[in-house]
Design a protein around this motif. Structure first.
Motif, mmCIF file in Angstrom:
data_model
loop_
_atom_site.group_PDB
_atom_site.id
_atom_site.type_symbol
_atom_site.label_atom_id
_atom_site.label_comp_id
_atom_site.label_asym_id
_atom_site.label_seq_id
_atom_site.Cartn_x
_atom_site.Cartn_y
_atom_site.Cartn_z
ATOM 1 N N SER A 242 0.855 -1.181 0.000
ATOM 2 C CA SER A 242 0.000 0.000 0.000
ATOM 3 C C SER A 242 0.902 1.245 0.000
ATOM 4 C CB SER A 242 -0.914 -0.014 1.219
ATOM 5 O OG SER A 242 -0.165 -0.190 2.411
ATOM 6 N N SER B 134 -3.942 3.283 4.775
ATOM 7 C CA SER B 134 -3.723 3.079 3.345
ATOM 8 C C SER B 134 -4.453 4.149 2.522
ATOM 9 C CB SER B 134 -4.233 1.702 2.925
ATOM 10 O OG SER B 134 -3.497 0.682 3.560
ATOM 11 N N GLU C 123 -7.803 -3.491 2.088
ATOM 12 C CA GLU C 123 -6.832 -4.320 1.405
ATOM 13 C C GLU C 123 -7.357 -5.732 1.136
ATOM 14 O OE1 GLU C 123 -6.481 -2.786 4.239
ATOM 15 O OE2 GLU C 123 -4.855 -1.308 4.062
#
Ligand code: TXA
Ligand code: MG
Length: 320
Positions: free
Chosen positions: A135, A143, A172
């Motif tokens: 990231s 992120s 994510e």
């Protein structure tokens, strides 16, 4: 600051020269470099200030490409890839030696993922190498889900950010590894446990072994803004809060007896997919408001993407 644009040729030329480019994916933006070049990969660790014991995910255009970089794909891994790629799923697979040890922090497995974002898929299809990409945030921070988020923090250190708009998933990828071919979930993410179990049956989930994390994304404090984060029901803490200094983040619209100057509603309709899209931007926004000293984020229902959002909020709160 970095140049922000949508020109694939610029991104290709930079990556072929061993430079880094921030790329959009459906989960979060990644800080990408040639995964087969130790020099490019070293730049990623440097720009992110990431410890080299924390391995990087390798991004490929499809399953056929993955086969060039790994030694074997266990049957359940193949099934999961066929079902969820391109998409927010990373598979830990035994790597071939062509992947430098720096990428995997010396581990014999590599995290492999085929992201689902049109411009990044075109990019991957145009390159002769896969892209290592964590990231695109400084290590430990929230992120980025927009090109502007990347530019704010890493813009001074990279030449180009490929702009793909706001990330459609917003948290994510789910990380799945295999122990004796049995799937094990190491990080909760954009594909839910229920979705995985529909394909491969019951799975073990070990996302909380933070003393010796197999995936440092499991570190107890991670994904954290600079300000103190409290992850609890508003009704439990509201009496102790100073409204002028508190930013609150709620799933849907709530009517509060005491108004808070800074209140972000993640999803006016209360849907968890929309909340996932907005959660990291909300944490960043609160972090930027000077008068806000404490961020209170209410727990999401423990279903669907709510489970992964709660995981991230717990880790953000662990910092404080
Ligand atoms: O959605 C995502 O996965 C995004 C986008 C850019 O693809 N990438 C991402 O990368 O979240 P990163 O580096 O921020 O988080 C990857 C996590 C880290 O916690 C790392 O420790 C773990 O994956 N990881 C990577 N390779 C691994 C391996 N071989 N074994 C165990 N954990 C691994
Ligand atoms: Mg990360």
């Amino acid at each position: 600051m970095a140049e922000i644009g949508t020109d694939l040729q610029t991104a290709i030329a930079l990556l072929e020269k061993g430079e880094l480019v921030a790329i959009p994916t459906e989960t979060v933006y990644g800080l990408a470099g040639n995964a087969l070049s130790s020099a490019a990969v070293a730049k990623i660790f440097d720009v992110k200030q990431r410890p080299t014991f924390d391995p990087l995910i390798v991004h490929v255009p499809d399953l056929a490409a993955a086969e060039r970089y790994v030694r074997e794909i266990p049957e359940p891994a193949k099934k999961l890839a066929e079902q969820f790629w391109p998409g927010p799923l990373t598979l830990l697979l035994k790597k071939r030696s062509i992947i430098p040890d720096l990428v995997t922090a010396g581990l014999d497995t590599a995290g492999i993922r085929c992201p689902n974002h049109a411009i990044t898929r075109s990019l991957l299809a145009s390159l002769s190498f896969p892209l290592a990409a964590p990231s695109a945030n400084p290590f430990g921070y929230v992120s980025p889900t927009q090109a502007g988020h990347v530019n704010e923090q890493l813009g001074g250190r990279i030449p180009y950010i490929l702009d793909g708009g706001s990330c459609s998933v917003g948290i994510e990828s789910t990380i799945v590894g295999f122990e004796n071919s049995e799937p094990v979930v190491y990080r909760l993410g954009g594909i839910t446990i229920a979705q995985i179990e529909q394909v491969v049956g019951p799975v073990r989930v070990t996302v909380n072994s933070s003393s010796n994390p197999k995936a440092p994304g499991q570190l107890k404090s991670h994904y954290a803004p600079r300000k103190k984060v409290i992850h609890s029901r508003l009704s439990d803490v509201i009496g102790q809060l100073t409204p002028a200094e508190t930013g609150i983040i709620t799933l849907g619209i709530v009517n509060l007896a005491r108004p808070f100057a800074h209140h972000i509603v993640l999803s006016p309709s209360g849907t968890l997919d929309e909340a996932a899209q907005n959660i990291f931007a909300a944490l960043r926004q609160m972090d930027k408001i000077d008068v806000v000293k404490v961020i209170v984020a209410e727990p999401m229902p423990n279903e669907g993407l709510g489970i992964a959002i709660n995981d991230r909020l717990n880790r953000a709160a662990a910092q404080s």
